[in-house]
Design a protein around this motif. Structure first.
Motif, PDB file in Angstrom:
ATOM      1  N   PRO A  23      -0.906  -4.655   3.008  1.00  0.00           N
ATOM      2  CA  PRO A  23      -1.221  -5.616   1.949  1.00  0.00           C
ATOM      3  C   PRO A  23      -1.846  -4.916   0.761  1.00  0.00           C
ATOM      4  CG  PRO A  23      -1.964  -6.417   4.076  1.00  0.00           C
ATOM      5  CD  PRO A  23      -1.543  -4.995   4.273  1.00  0.00           C
ATOM      6  N   LEU A  24      -1.449  -5.334  -0.432  1.00  0.00           N
ATOM      7  CA  LEU A  24      -1.969  -4.802  -1.678  1.00  0.00           C
ATOM      8  C   LEU A  24      -1.625  -3.338  -1.891  1.00  0.00           C
ATOM      9  CD1 LEU A  24      -5.528  -6.405  -1.563  1.00  0.00           C
ATOM     10  CD2 LEU A  24      -3.513  -7.304  -2.692  1.00  0.00           C
ATOM     11  N   ASP A  88      -4.443  -4.862 -12.991  1.00  0.00           N
ATOM     12  CA  ASP A  88      -5.266  -5.896 -12.350  1.00  0.00           C
ATOM     13  C   ASP A  88      -5.186  -5.800 -10.825  1.00  0.00           C
ATOM     14  OD1 ASP A  88      -6.014  -6.854 -14.803  1.00  0.00           O
ATOM     15  OD2 ASP A  88      -4.613  -8.539 -14.820  1.00  0.00           O
ATOM     16  N   ALA A  89      -3.989  -5.509 -10.321  1.00  0.00           N
ATOM     17  CA  ALA A  89      -3.813  -5.409  -8.871  1.00  0.00           C
ATOM     18  C   ALA A  89      -4.586  -4.222  -8.300  1.00  0.00           C
ATOM     19  CB  ALA A  89      -2.330  -5.282  -8.532  1.00  0.00           C
ATOM     20  N   LEU A  90      -4.584  -3.111  -9.009  1.00  0.00           N
ATOM     21  CA  LEU A  90      -5.315  -1.935  -8.542  1.00  0.00           C
ATOM     22  C   LEU A  90      -6.828  -2.163  -8.586  1.00  0.00           C
ATOM     23  CD1 LEU A  90      -3.238   0.961 -10.136  1.00  0.00           C
ATOM     24  CD2 LEU A  90      -3.395   0.367  -7.728  1.00  0.00           C
ATOM     25  N   VAL A  91      -7.284  -2.861  -9.606  1.00  0.00           N
ATOM     26  CA  VAL A  91      -8.707  -3.198  -9.679  1.00  0.00           C
ATOM     27  C   VAL A  91      -9.085  -4.109  -8.514  1.00  0.00           C
ATOM     28  CG1 VAL A  91     -10.439  -4.486 -10.995  1.00  0.00           C
ATOM     29  CG2 VAL A  91      -8.934  -2.870 -12.168  1.00  0.00           C
ATOM     30  N   ALA A  92      -8.235  -5.105  -8.225  1.00  0.00           N
ATOM     31  CA  ALA A  92      -8.499  -6.009  -7.097  1.00  0.00           C
ATOM     32  C   ALA A  92      -8.523  -5.243  -5.789  1.00  0.00           C
ATOM     33  CB  ALA A  92      -7.423  -7.104  -7.047  1.00  0.00           C
ATOM     34  N   ARG A  93      -7.589  -4.329  -5.628  1.00  0.00           N
ATOM     35  CA  ARG A  93      -7.546  -3.510  -4.413  1.00  0.00           C
ATOM     36  C   ARG A  93      -8.833  -2.701  -4.250  1.00  0.00           C
ATOM     37  NH1 ARG A  93      -3.552  -1.096  -1.098  1.00  0.00           N
ATOM     38  NH2 ARG A  93      -4.362   0.786  -0.128  1.00  0.00           N
ATOM     39  N   SER A 150      -6.703   6.982   3.932  1.00  0.00           N
ATOM     40  CA  SER A 150      -5.821   5.951   3.380  1.00  0.00           C
ATOM     41  C   SER A 150      -5.491   4.883   4.411  1.00  0.00           C
ATOM     42  CB  SER A 150      -4.535   6.586   2.853  1.00  0.00           C
ATOM     43  OG  SER A 150      -3.724   7.025   3.917  1.00  0.00           O
ATOM     44  N   LEU A 151      -5.254   5.315   5.660  1.00  0.00           N
ATOM     45  CA  LEU A 151      -4.980   4.336   6.715  1.00  0.00           C
ATOM     46  C   LEU A 151      -6.190   3.439   6.959  1.00  0.00           C
ATOM     47  CD1 LEU A 151      -3.018   6.411   9.369  1.00  0.00           C
ATOM     48  CD2 LEU A 151      -2.132   4.776   7.728  1.00  0.00           C
ATOM     49  N   ARG A 152      -7.351   4.062   6.970  1.00  0.00           N
ATOM     50  CA  ARG A 152      -8.572   3.278   7.180  1.00  0.00           C
ATOM     51  C   ARG A 152      -8.751   2.260   6.056  1.00  0.00           C
ATOM     52  NH1 ARG A 152     -11.693   7.159   8.518  1.00  0.00           N
ATOM     53  NH2 ARG A 152     -11.764   6.687  10.747  1.00  0.00           N
ATOM     54  N   GLN A 153      -8.477   2.701   4.822  1.00  0.00           N
ATOM     55  CA  GLN A 153      -8.594   1.791   3.680  1.00  0.00           C
ATOM     56  C   GLN A 153      -7.567   0.664   3.765  1.00  0.00           C
ATOM     57  OE1 GLN A 153      -6.950   2.905  -0.167  1.00  0.00           O
ATOM     58  NE2 GLN A 153      -8.885   2.364  -1.142  1.00  0.00           N
ATOM     59  N   ASP A 154      -6.325   1.021   4.081  1.00  0.00           N
ATOM     60  CA  ASP A 154      -5.269   0.012   4.146  1.00  0.00           C
ATOM     61  C   ASP A 154      -5.569  -1.072   5.170  1.00  0.00           C
ATOM     62  OD1 ASP A 154      -3.837   1.169   2.163  1.00  0.00           O
ATOM     63  OD2 ASP A 154      -2.432   2.219   3.466  1.00  0.00           O
ATOM     64  N   HIS A 155      -6.023  -0.655   6.331  1.00  0.00           N
ATOM     65  CA  HIS A 155      -6.248  -1.649   7.378  1.00  0.00           C
ATOM     66  C   HIS A 155      -7.544  -2.421   7.161  1.00  0.00           C
ATOM     67  CE1 HIS A 155      -2.780  -1.055   9.978  1.00  0.00           C
ATOM     68  NE2 HIS A 155      -2.773   0.161   9.490  1.00  0.00           N
ATOM     69  N   ALA A 156      -8.496  -1.808   6.478  1.00  0.00           N
ATOM     70  CA  ALA A 156      -9.681  -2.573   6.089  1.00  0.00           C
ATOM     71  C   ALA A 156      -9.284  -3.660   5.088  1.00  0.00           C
ATOM     72  CB  ALA A 156     -10.725  -1.637   5.483  1.00  0.00           C
ATOM     73  N   LEU A 157      -8.402  -3.298   4.153  1.00  0.00           N
ATOM     74  CA  LEU A 157      -7.910  -4.276   3.184  1.00  0.00           C
ATOM     75  C   LEU A 157      -7.141  -5.397   3.875  1.00  0.00           C
ATOM     76  CD1 LEU A 157      -6.714  -1.900   0.326  1.00  0.00           C
ATOM     77  CD2 LEU A 157      -8.399  -3.718   0.096  1.00  0.00           C
ATOM     78  N   MET A 159      -7.528  -6.433   6.913  1.00  0.00           N
ATOM     79  CA  MET A 159      -8.447  -7.279   7.682  1.00  0.00           C
ATOM     80  C   MET A 159      -9.228  -8.225   6.784  1.00  0.00           C
ATOM     81  SD  MET A 159      -9.638  -4.279  10.322  1.00  0.00           S
ATOM     82  CE  MET A 159     -10.851  -5.218  11.260  1.00  0.00           C
ATOM     83  N   ILE A 160      -9.722  -7.702   5.636  1.00  0.00           N
ATOM     84  CA  ILE A 160     -10.527  -8.574   4.763  1.00  0.00           C
ATOM     85  C   ILE A 160      -9.647  -9.609   4.067  1.00  0.00           C
ATOM     86  CG2 ILE A 160     -10.409  -7.098   2.691  1.00  0.00           C
ATOM     87  CD1 ILE A 160     -13.342  -7.860   2.174  1.00  0.00           C
ATOM     88  N   SER A 161      -8.412  -9.214   3.691  1.00  0.00           N
ATOM     89  CA  SER A 161      -7.538 -10.175   3.023  1.00  0.00           C
ATOM     90  C   SER A 161      -7.006 -11.217   4.001  1.00  0.00           C
ATOM     91  CB  SER A 161      -6.372  -9.447   2.339  1.00  0.00           C
ATOM     92  OG  SER A 161      -5.595  -8.749   3.282  1.00  0.00           O
ATOM     93  N   SER A 162      -6.664 -10.778   5.221  1.00  0.00           N
ATOM     94  CA  SER A 162      -6.156 -11.739   6.200  1.00  0.00           C
ATOM     95  C   SER A 162      -7.242 -12.709   6.640  1.00  0.00           C
ATOM     96  CB  SER A 162      -5.569 -11.006   7.410  1.00  0.00           C
ATOM     97  OG  SER A 162      -6.566 -10.262   8.076  1.00  0.00           O
ATOM     98  N   SER A 163      -8.502 -12.229   6.673  1.00  0.00           N
ATOM     99  CA  SER A 163      -9.608 -13.131   7.030  1.00  0.00           C
ATOM    100  C   SER A 163      -9.712 -14.279   6.040  1.00  0.00           C
ATOM    101  CB  SER A 163     -10.926 -12.351   7.054  1.00  0.00           C
ATOM    102  OG  SER A 163     -10.906 -11.361   8.059  1.00  0.00           O
ATOM    103  N   LEU A 164      -9.425 -13.982   4.772  1.00  0.00           N
ATOM    104  CA  LEU A 164      -9.502 -15.016   3.745  1.00  0.00           C
ATOM    105  C   LEU A 164      -8.232 -15.855   3.682  1.00  0.00           C
ATOM    106  CD1 LEU A 164     -11.096 -12.812   0.947  1.00  0.00           C
ATOM    107  CD2 LEU A 164     -12.225 -14.694   2.128  1.00  0.00           C
ATOM    108  N   MET A 165      -7.093 -15.197   3.849  1.00  0.00           N
ATOM    109  CA  MET A 165      -5.824 -15.886   3.621  1.00  0.00           C
ATOM    110  C   MET A 165      -5.311 -16.645   4.835  1.00  0.00           C
ATOM    111  SD  MET A 165      -3.777 -13.066   1.311  1.00  0.00           S
ATOM    112  CE  MET A 165      -2.352 -14.140   1.173  1.00  0.00           C
ATOM    113  N   GLU A 166      -5.521 -16.087   6.016  1.00  0.00           N
ATOM    114  CA  GLU A 166      -4.914 -16.684   7.208  1.00  0.00           C
ATOM    115  C   GLU A 166      -5.789 -17.728   7.892  1.00  0.00           C
ATOM    116  OE1 GLU A 166      -3.619 -13.563   9.792  1.00  0.00           O
ATOM    117  OE2 GLU A 166      -2.557 -12.480   8.199  1.00  0.00           O
ATOM    118  N   TYR A 167      -7.029 -17.803   7.460  1.00  0.00           N
ATOM    119  CA  TYR A 167      -7.934 -18.742   8.131  1.00  0.00           C
ATOM    120  C   TYR A 167      -8.542 -19.747   7.159  1.00  0.00           C
ATOM    121  CZ  TYR A 167      -7.383 -15.316  11.819  1.00  0.00           C
ATOM    122  OH  TYR A 167      -6.850 -14.480  12.754  1.00  0.00           O
TER     123      TYR A 167
END
Length: 623
Positions: A23-24, A88-93, A150-157, A159-167
């Protein structure tokens, strides 16, 4: 798993290739490892830099997405908007990544290793394949630390985005209201009142025209356009004389074919790699020289590779580099490969990975016979002769067109060629030849904008034809001046006055609908209504009619209608609703309700994520 850990901790950790889509993840993988320095910074978010390389990669990804939507027509893209969206997308990321760090959202090294080892691209027969993994690694030039980060960052992103979007929470009342809106059906009755009769005797003063224009300038905007003359030349228009294929032509073509076949034989590349990871550069260089000496003294290349090479994927195969391609190691490595004769062995060559001893072998090319290739070569030579004739003709005509600043010469010299004209051609105009990207680039070039009205040199079309163009007029983008649109503005002023007059005429009828049964109102008003049918939203009604119909309150009781008016070109329409049926929502199957809930939840989740990102942005220091 152990074999994976061995690989990741060795020299190959320097060249890891990330294969995950997250994501992102709007930048190319190289964006994570761009290194760079302060002069390369595009944005700074709370002190965390976004490099120009990351921004370029994000812009490219967005650009590619939009190009797919417009069938590759780059002229239709608004690059400033795309660049802003990517930024804007990179800033959000960056903001979400920083917030994930603050919240302690992360994966362990063991979890990350397991994820890498389980990627299908690294597996063979369901098992982690060291060979496949290494084939990817050679060309990436990335560090182990950078990969893990990078993997750690991607999966942290994620997790935080899915917590907001999927629930996102969706209440039963919200869902019921949405279901009602989606399925509600309304029975409509329409009456059309033409405005022509109301326009009789209506005039528009100069002041009214000016006032309307000033208030509605957006209605009179125009995109850039050109008026152009053009002539197209295709190979089919040329005479086909003197194009016969001779035996000499075929023998020359076959000789060239044989030479190419021999040249294209894939050379087999082998190497012995001595790394400096554990022993240091000087020791690695000395060992490489010693191994080279042993080979010169009689040790076979395969024996030396098995005994000394630090490349685990090739040492057991005599040093064979599978699927070798230029760029896999370095320019120096490729230079050595190209310089070696068949079976020759190089002295140690240094690259970023260590020292390589290289051997190349080229198998004998298997060339088909002349007779078996004759038919294909005949067609190929014929095609070449036609292409050469066309090229020579275009070059000759081009000199005359440009020298004489006229397209007439093409029509005069080539039978069947005709000069065509087109007016108000825009970037979005669909035309078999003027829509060609190369043609549009010329039509809307800076030279044309600055007044160039000369005949162009030839432009090759995507289908192989050639076109010459001559722009007659260029109309810049912007608001058309009042002098150009006075008649149109006057027509709109008169239509607006007629519409208001028609509204006034039916005002009593609309008021009666609020207090009297519809049958009485219709008889009194003598307005003719058409039973349009029963509709839900987005079921083919004209947008203005749909908006009017679904903005009305439900009728207060049986026999009553709710009514309003809406405007169509040269027409006032009375829109009446006699019945509103919301019962469909209560009988929706469970599966459809579940799907509706998921869609609404995703929509709400996306809104929450965007709101959360905007909040983080409002608290951040962004430069």
């Amino acid at each position: 798993m152990e074999s994976f850990r061995t690989v990741i901790k060795g020299w190959l950790g320097k060249v890891l290739l990330v294969l995950f889509l997250t994501p992102l993840a709007l930048v190319g993988i190289e964006g994570y490892f761009s290194g760079g320095n302060k002069v390369d910074v595009a944005k700074s978010v709370n002190g965390q830099d976004i490099s120009n390389k990351e921004l370029e990669s994000a812009v490219k990804n967005y650009k590619d997405q939009y190009l797919a939507m417009v069938q590759g027509d780059e002229s239709l893209l608004n690059m400033p908007v795309i660049q802003e969206k990517a930024s804007d997308a990179l800033v959000a990321r960056s903001l979400l990544s920083q917030q994930a760090d603050k919240l302690g959202i992360s994966l362990s090294d063991v979890q990350l290793e397991q994820m890498l080892a389980q990627q299908p691209g690294f597996q063979e027969n369901g098992q982690f394949s060291q060979k496949l993994y290494e084939n990817y690694l050679r060309s990436a030039g990335m560090t182990n630390q950078g990969l893990i980060a990078s993997l750690r960052q991607d999966h942290a992103l994620k997790m935080i985005s899915s917590s907001l979007m999927e629930y996102a929470l969706v209440s039963k009342s919200d869902l019921q209201q949405l279901a009602n809106l989606q399925t509600e059906q309304r029975t409509l009755h329409l009456a059309s009142i033409k405005l022509d009769d109301y326009k009789k005797g209506i005039t528009a003063t100069n002041q009214e025209i000016t006032d309307y224009y000033n208030k509605h300038k957006n209605e009179f905007k125009q995109v850039a356009s050109v008026d152009v003359d053009y002539v197209v030349l295709s190979p089919a228009l040329l005479p086909q004389a003197n194009l016969a294929v001779t035996e000499t032509d075929l023998q020359q073509a076959y000789a060239a074919f044989v030479e190419k076949q021999q040249k294209d034989v894939q050379r087999e590349v082998k190497h012995i790699l001595i790394t400096a990871d554990e022993r240091g550069d000087a020791a690695a260089q000395k060992l490489a020289n010693d191994v080279y000496a042993k080979i010169q003294a009689g040790m076979t290349f395969a024996q030396a590779a098995a005994q000394f090479s630090d490349d685990p994927s090739s040492k057991s195969q005599g040093g064979l580099v599978e699927s070798y391609a230029p760029g896999a190691f370095s320019a120096d490595f490729d230079g050595a490969v190209n310089a070696l004769k068949n079976g020759q062995i190089s002295k140690p060559v240094k690259t970023q990975y260590g020292y390589h001893i290289i051997e190349t072998n080229a198998p004998e090319a298997k060339v088909p016979s002349f007779e078996s290739e004759k038919a294909r070569l005949t067609a190929e030579v014929e095609k070449t002769k036609v292409a050469n004739l066309f090229s020579d003709t275009v070059n000759n005509l081009n000199e005359m067109v440009v020298g004489g600043d006229s397209l007439d010469v093409v029509a005069q010299e080539i039978k069947g060629a005709r000069i065509e004209s087109a007016n108000t051609v825009t970037l979005a105009t669909q035309n078999p030849v003027l829509s060609d990207l190369n043609v549009k680039a010329k039509l809307f070039s800076d030279d044309v904008k600055n007044g160039d009205r000369n005949a162009s040199s030839n432009i090759q079309l995507a289908n192989g034809d050639t076109i010459w163009i001559k722009v007659r007029n260029y109309h810049p983008a912007g608001t058309k001046p009042l002098t150009q649109v006075t008649a149109a503005v006057k027509s709109k002023v008169i239509e607006e006055k007629a519409y208001k007059a028609a509204q006034a005429k039916v005002a009593t009828t609309l008021a009666d609908f609020k207090a009297q049964p519809a049958v009485n109102v219709i008889a009194k008003s003598k307005v003719s209504f058409e039973n349009a049918g029963t509709f839900a939203r987005s079921q083919g009604l004209k947008r203005a009619i749909e908006r009017a119909a679904f903005s009305l309150a439900a009728p207060s009781k049986e026999g009553m209608w709710s009514a309003t008016t809406t405007k169509l070109p040269n027409e006032l329409v009375i829109v009446a609703v006699s019945k509103v049926d919301s019962s469909v929502a209560s009988s929706l199957p469970e599966k459809e309700l579940k799907e509706l809930k998921q869609l609404y939840q995703q929509f709400r989740g996306q809104q929450i994520l965007e709101d959360y990102t905007e909040y983080l942005k409002s608290q951040a220091e962004i430069k």
